[in-house]
Design a protein around this motif. Structure first.
Motif, PDB file in Angstrom:
ATOM      1  N   GLU A 158       0.763  -1.249   0.000  1.00 53.61           N
ATOM      2  CA  GLU A 158       0.000   0.000   0.000  1.00 53.61           C
ATOM      3  C   GLU A 158       0.797   1.306   0.000  1.00 53.61           C
ATOM      4  N   GLU A 174      -0.322  -7.445  -0.021  1.00 52.49           N
ATOM      5  CA  GLU A 174      -1.434  -6.587  -0.441  1.00 52.49           C
ATOM      6  C   GLU A 174      -2.703  -7.416  -0.397  1.00 52.49           C
ATOM      7  N   GLU A 268      -9.759  -7.693   2.311  1.00 54.32           N
ATOM      8  CA  GLU A 268      -9.111  -6.940   3.393  1.00 54.32           C
ATOM      9  C   GLU A 268     -10.102  -6.804   4.538  1.00 54.32           C
ATOM     10  N   TYR A 328      -5.013   1.201  -4.580  1.00 57.89           N
ATOM     11  CA  TYR A 328      -3.705   0.678  -4.191  1.00 57.89           C
ATOM     12  C   TYR A 328      -3.094   1.463  -3.029  1.00 57.89           C
ATOM     13  N   HIS A 329      -3.250   2.770  -3.059  1.00 62.80           N
ATOM     14  CA  HIS A 329      -2.587   3.620  -2.062  1.00 62.80           C
ATOM     15  C   HIS A 329      -3.587   4.222  -1.070  1.00 62.80           C
ATOM     16  N   ARG A 330      -4.662   3.471  -0.810  1.00 70.49           N
ATOM     17  CA  ARG A 330      -5.739   3.960   0.061  1.00 70.49           C
ATOM     18  C   ARG A 330      -5.280   4.236   1.484  1.00 70.49           C
ATOM     19  N   HIS A 331      -4.247   3.556   1.943  1.00 64.26           N
ATOM     20  CA  HIS A 331      -3.763   3.759   3.315  1.00 64.26           C
ATOM     21  C   HIS A 331      -2.561   4.704   3.381  1.00 64.26           C
ATOM     22  N   THR A 332      -2.135   5.238   2.233  1.00 71.36           N
ATOM     23  CA  THR A 332      -0.922   6.060   2.214  1.00 71.36           C
ATOM     24  C   THR A 332      -1.112   7.376   2.951  1.00 71.36           C
TER      25      THR A 332
END
Length: 516
Positions: A158, A174, A268, A328-332
């Motif tokens: 992520e 992931e 998830e 993909y980068h939802r938690h960034t």
């Protein structure tokens, strides 16, 4: 003019306050001030520079031309180390604060630093469905390029700043891993410079022992200089379904069932308490229903874990379509949920709209500026751990996490662990479904003591034939460590490739018992 004088006056008062309190006091007790005023702008500049550099290099196709030259420079450094008598171990010259791991390796000060300036995407081969990259290429850099030309990786961990080298030498996961395995399992070839300065390429059929031994070895078998990673066609959206689940047994049953379904491209779970969770399942698609697209990665949007929680609080499910790279980068942006401890108001709509475009601060800059006081506070009062256990022990594992640390939210991510040689494989001689339980935050357990509590958690993981991700603090003894991991192939190659005099053993590099 009056406004400028007013701001200048406020700035002067702030500087006088900092001087009176002391810089360390401000950084420890009011860290958000330091983060907002300095780290967020610096992080933005950092990102702009590296993104622009990566774009120019790829457009000019200069990386492949320079790659061989850079590898030869690395080989020369290793050969010079040998000529000088090989007096100390070697390690990469990349500063410890630049890594995503919260640990800062003290060995950088005592080992021979080999400079490895390998930051570029070398080739995208759509016929072979392979991307060849240098080890310091980040996930953000890679998805930006691949998604723009209609391709993606089967496994995209992520956080933007995670590098290919770190995900190979350590590990990466992931929500697609229940189908594809860990990041190492979508890698097709590794290129390394060994302890004698020679260059070697390894695949499942060429130098296969080395290929399977490299993952989890943390740079103690050689220097990674390139990797080939599988790519697959991308789609525009992830059709994401949210399901609110209550009751521990029901949560584990639902999560295990969804993880076993191959038709789910992504699975998830977020546990907000021992009895409350949101289970999310996603499917790749090029079509989206009108009015249901949610560009969750936009800077003004709520943090993803808070957005998912709204379904739990409303006690219902829902479906929406998230653009692929946003997913993909939802938690960034919120660094999962770690940023709420640094910027308590970071998810406030006013802050998001005014300053969200600068979030998140770089983890590397947070590490660089944390100081010894904050580092010790984090070590004693903060947990950042990923424990990988067989899915069949999920319910038991959650109870152990509750008893020992009591940290929520918990991140649940399933993955298929194939039966392959190397440090990390199932106990039986067949693939097995595992789950990554990620605990990030301040423990609420009253009797929490960092070393004692983590050792209890580590013992449970060893007992069920699980594994601990090696980026985190590890309190195991050497015997306990090699009880958890299979060192047979690793130690065989250490001896065979003369690594014992060139690189520290992985245990000595990452475990606290060896470093103190």
């Amino acid at each position: 003019m009056d406004t400028a004088l007013y701001l200048a006056g406020l700035g002067l008062l702030f500087l006088l306050w900092v001087k009176g309190k002391g810089l360390e006091y401000v950084i420890v007790h009011h860290r958000w001030i330091f983060v907002c005023l300095f780290l967020l702008p610096l992080s933005l500049i950092f990102d702009v520079y590296y993104n622009l550099r990566a774009w120019v290099v790829f457009k000019m196709c200069s990386a492949p031309k320079l790659h061989n030259q850079r590898v030869k420079q690395i080989q020369k450094q290793v050969q010079d180390w040998k000529k000088e008598g090989a007096k100390t171990f070697m390690c990469t010259g990349r500063p410890g604060w630049l890594t995503v791991s919260l640990r800062v390796g003290k060995y950088k000060k005592t080992h021979k630093n080999i400079m490895i300036n390998l930051l570029d995407i070398l080739e995208v081969d759509t016929k072979r469905q392979v991307v060849r990259v240098e080890p310091l290429v980040s996930m953000g850099q890679l998805t930006a390029l691949l998604n723009s030309i209609g391709w993606t990786l089967p496994v995209v961990p992520e956080l933007d700043d995670l590098t290919v080298g770190g995900l190979i030498m350590g590990t990466g996961i992931e929500s697609s891993s229940h189908n594809h395995g860990l990041f190492q399992h979508v890698c097709l070839a590794f290129e390394l410079v060994l302890a004698d300065g020679s260059f070697v390429r390894c695949t499942p059929t060429e130098n296969s022992d080395l290929f399977y031994a490299v993952p989890w070895s943390c740079g103690t078998l050689g220097f990674l200089v390139a990797a080939e990673v599988k790519i697959i066609p991308a789609k525009k959206y992830v059709k994401l379904r949210y399901e609110s689940v209550r009751g521990l047994a029901k949560i584990c049953e639902t999560f295990s069932l969804e993880s076993s379904k191959k038709e789910n491209d992504f699975v998830e779970g977020l546990m907000y308490s021992m009895d409350e969770a949101v289970v999310m399942t996603g499917v790749l698609t090029d079509e989206a229903e009108p009015g249901k697209v949610n560009s969750i990665g936009s800077y003004w949007k709520p943090w993803f874990f808070k957005h998912a929680e709204t379904y739990l609080r409303a006690n219902h499910g829902g479906t929406e379509y998230i653009p692929l790279r946003h997913y993909y980068h939802r938690h960034t942006r919120s660094i999962f949920w770690e940023l709420q401890d640094i910027l308590p108001f970071g998810n406030n709509p006013i802050f998001r709209y005014l300053f969200g475009w600068m979030v998140p601060p770089k983890i590397s800059l947070l590490k660089l500026t944390q100081g010894e006081t904050i580092r010790k506070l984090y070590e004693q009062h903060h947990v950042v751990q990923d424990m990988l256990v067989p899915m069949k022990y999920l319910e038991k594992a959650i109870k152990v996490f509750q008893a020992e640390i009591n940290v929520y939210p918990l991140w649940l991510c399933p993955f298929m662990l194939p039966s392959q040689p190397g440090m990390c494989h199932p106990k039986e001689d067949q693939a097995e479904l595992y789950i990554d339980i990620g605990a990030y935050g301040e423990p609420k357990q009253k009797h929490f003591q960092a070393k004692a509590s983590m050792r209890q958690l580590e013992k449970f993981v060893r007992d069920v034939h699980g594994f601990q991700m090696l980026y985190a603090d590890c309190y195991m003894s050497r015997d306990e460590f090699w009880e958890m991991f299979d060192g047979s192939l690793y130690h065989k190659l250490r001896k065979q490739l003369n690594c014992e005099e060139a690189f520290p053993e992985v245990y000595d590099k990452i475990c606290k018992a060896a470093r103190h």
